[in-house]
Design a protein around this motif. Sequence first.
Motif, PDB file in Angstrom:
ATOM      1  N   VAL A 176     -52.939 -22.545 -31.260  1.00 53.62           N
ATOM      2  CA  VAL A 176     -53.527 -21.877 -30.098  1.00 53.62           C
ATOM      3  C   VAL A 176     -53.037 -22.582 -28.840  1.00 53.62           C
ATOM      4  O   VAL A 176     -52.419 -23.648 -28.899  1.00 53.62           O
ATOM      5  N   VAL A 178     -54.503 -23.625 -24.769  1.00 55.20           N
ATOM      6  CA  VAL A 178     -55.647 -23.737 -23.862  1.00 55.20           C
ATOM      7  C   VAL A 178     -55.149 -24.295 -22.538  1.00 55.20           C
ATOM      8  O   VAL A 178     -54.317 -25.215 -22.518  1.00 55.20           O
ATOM      9  N   LEU A 197     -56.529 -24.845 -33.428  1.00 57.88           N
ATOM     10  CA  LEU A 197     -57.801 -24.336 -32.914  1.00 57.88           C
ATOM     11  C   LEU A 197     -58.888 -25.400 -32.937  1.00 57.88           C
ATOM     12  O   LEU A 197     -59.632 -25.582 -31.961  1.00 57.88           O
ATOM     13  N   PRO A 261     -60.093 -19.683 -27.552  1.00 62.48           N
ATOM     14  CA  PRO A 261     -59.284 -19.454 -28.754  1.00 62.48           C
ATOM     15  C   PRO A 261     -60.066 -18.812 -29.896  1.00 62.48           C
ATOM     16  O   PRO A 261     -59.496 -18.076 -30.706  1.00 62.48           O
ATOM     17  N   ASP A 264     -60.140 -15.174 -29.313  1.00 64.05           N
ATOM     18  CA  ASP A 264     -58.855 -14.576 -29.673  1.00 64.05           C
ATOM     19  C   ASP A 264     -58.799 -14.243 -31.165  1.00 64.05           C
ATOM     20  O   ASP A 264     -58.277 -13.194 -31.562  1.00 64.05           O
TER      21      ASP A 264
END
Length: 345
Positions: A176, A178, A197, A261, A264
């Motif tokens: 992921v 961020v 994640l 995340p 998502d």
Amino acid sequence: MLNATPSSITVFDIGGTYLRWADWSPGHGLSRIQRTPSPSRARLPGTAVDELQSLLVDAVAQPVPPDGVAGISMGAALDHRTGTVYASAPLWGAHERPFDLLAALRSARPDVRWHIVNDVTAALLHLADTPVAQARSKILLATISTGIACRSIDRRTGAIPVDGCGLQGEIGHLPVSVALDGGPVELRCDCGEPGHLAAYSSGPGIRRLGEVMRDGRPDRWHASGIGTRLSSGAEFEPAFVAALDEGDPVATRLLDAATGPVADVVRTALCLDPQLDLVAFTGGVAVALGHHYRASLLRHLDRSGLYLTSERDPGWLRDRIVVCGPGQADGLVGAGLATLSGEAA
């Protein structure tokens, strides 16, 4: 020949932070619940993984009565078909040598009939057996705790599908991205890899994100509700919850960074499998944050939801998102349910 239905089962829930155990029966539920810190690398730094695993086997083997039946909810990536543990970053870090926990327990206590499932599988089995799930056909449960993973079940068949390695839903190790204050943040997962994640959205991940926010804008951090509580000596988790309760914008921003995340993953899951009619969250982080956690997820999903569906039917997605209350998806109960099924097989 089938085993007789046990009158009582010793059930365990092994997490990265705590090891819980209790007596359980379908008629009387849980009794004599006990808890102790898990023998993990965080609690016992420098201890070899083999030794940590031996300590775990000893801790689990001792409470079971002679000739007993035991069910284990194990916080690890494991082969759902055999119970072989592949890895547990919260317990053993980057170690990935398979560990035959079932064989180790049988060697330590050959008089006991042992049954092992993944902890999210156990929690999902309990949730699927509760009234909140009775009108739902297909359920996805994610645990947000020291580690992160999910499982799905089709209640019409009872099937929890797995891949060729006996795995499903190891979302904590998906890559992921961020960003905070306009710049990317790279954090390392407990498994040793960057950008997973769990590096951002697990309990330890949220604390690490908080440290990034503090170091990037120290004046803003120390003036915030969460910053002032931490400066006065409060523990992170209660300080975080209290700051969210009072609407502290820094704490809210931290939570939104951590849940982005996760949202998502939810969006993708519902896009690919519209038959999912319940997406539930459990685990220490999600349960402790409760309505704050759900509200944060929905802020992301309201801003960027499912193409066309979110515009034409806004409630379709929102109605599927639930954060479990305490004890609503309990790995101890799920371990008992899995054991009953295993005993009847």
